[in-house]
Every structure is written in C-alpha cells, then in structure tokens.
Design an enzyme around this catalytic site. Structure first.
Site, mmCIF file in Angstrom:
data_model
loop_
_atom_site.group_PDB
_atom_site.id
_atom_site.type_symbol
_atom_site.label_atom_id
_atom_site.label_comp_id
_atom_site.label_asym_id
_atom_site.label_seq_id
_atom_site.Cartn_x
_atom_site.Cartn_y
_atom_site.Cartn_z
ATOM 1 N N ASN A 31 42.427 -81.839 62.808
ATOM 2 C CA ASN A 31 41.079 -81.297 62.903
ATOM 3 C C ASN A 31 40.086 -82.234 62.212
ATOM 4 O OD1 ASN A 31 38.709 -79.821 62.603
ATOM 5 N ND2 ASN A 31 39.625 -78.269 61.286
ATOM 6 N N CYS A 43 40.460 -74.658 59.657
ATOM 7 C CA CYS A 43 41.910 -74.832 59.690
ATOM 8 C C CYS A 43 42.595 -74.259 58.453
ATOM 9 C CB CYS A 43 42.261 -76.305 59.881
ATOM 10 S SG CYS A 43 41.489 -77.419 58.716
ATOM 11 N N HIS A 44 41.833 -73.988 57.404
ATOM 12 C CA HIS A 44 42.426 -73.391 56.205
ATOM 13 C C HIS A 44 42.899 -71.958 56.457
ATOM 14 C CE1 HIS A 44 38.099 -72.377 56.036
ATOM 15 N NE2 HIS A 44 38.501 -71.254 55.435
#
Length: 129
Positions: free
Chosen positions: A74, A82-83
């Site tokens: 990403n 994305c976390h």
C-alpha cells in the site's frame, strides 16, 4: 481542505476526514482490489487477511498471504488504512511503519469512537470485525 489538513483532522479525532481523499495508486489487479476493500473498513474496526481475501471474492482464506503482501505494498498508508487488517487470531501482523504505530493507530481510532460514545477503551487488543 488539503490533504495535510485532512490528515491533521484525522489525528485530532475526526476519523472520517480522510475518507474521501481521492487516491489512485498503481498496482496489480489484486492490489487494487485489496486497497479498495481496505478503504471500506470503518475506523475502529479490523478484519483479518483471510476474511479480506474472501471479501474480495476469493473462495477460501488461503489467499491471506497474497492479500497480506498486497496490503503491505500500500503506497498511501492511513488514507488506505492498512493498519485495520490483522491476523486471524487477533494479533497485529507486519506493518511497514512498525507494529507500535499500528497499535497506536488502532487505539487512536477506538479511543475517538469511545469518546464519542462516552466511554474509553484501552484494552490494547483489537477485536475482529
């Protein structure tokens, strides 16, 4: 609002301030599908790599590793959150900026949501959505 201002608003607690930032990252069809799906995970919620694989149309969760690799590629972290993708057992898995930052981002989102509801949660353990 510029991007820097929207990010500032996100970090001040307006978790939806980044939702409509227009991004057009280049990637493979799998990466594009993963990044699009990740943008739809609401703040304060998480999903697993395997569940994300199924969500984007793969018949089984064995695509979890490929989804993880796409998520790791990403190029627009935080805006493509994305976390919010974690291991199926609830553990925090790889994050380019370090697991401590991933943990912080997840806690930041949970705390802002809890603040809005009038109750903070500092458990440190993400809950699968």
């Amino acid at each position: 609002d510029g991007i820097a201002r929207r990010l500032d608003r996100y970090f001040r607690g307006e978790l939806d301030a980044i939702d409509d930032i227009d991004v057009a990252p280049r990637g493979t069809p799998l990466q594009a599908a993963v990044w699009s799906a990740v943008r739809r995970i609401p703040p304060g919620q998480v999903t697993s790599y395997g569940a994300l694989a199924v969500w984007i149309g793969h018949a089984d969760r064995r695509m979890a590793r490929s989804v993880g690799m796409a998520n790791a590629a990403n190029p627009v972290a935080i805006v493509i959150p994305c976390h919010r993708v974690i291991g199926k057992d609830g553990s925090l898995r790889g994050y380019a900026w370090g697991l401590e930052r991933k943990r912080w981002l997840l806690q930041h989102e949970r705390d802002r949501i809890a603040d809005a509801r009038g109750a903070r949660t500092d458990t440190g353990a993400p809950v699968l959505a």
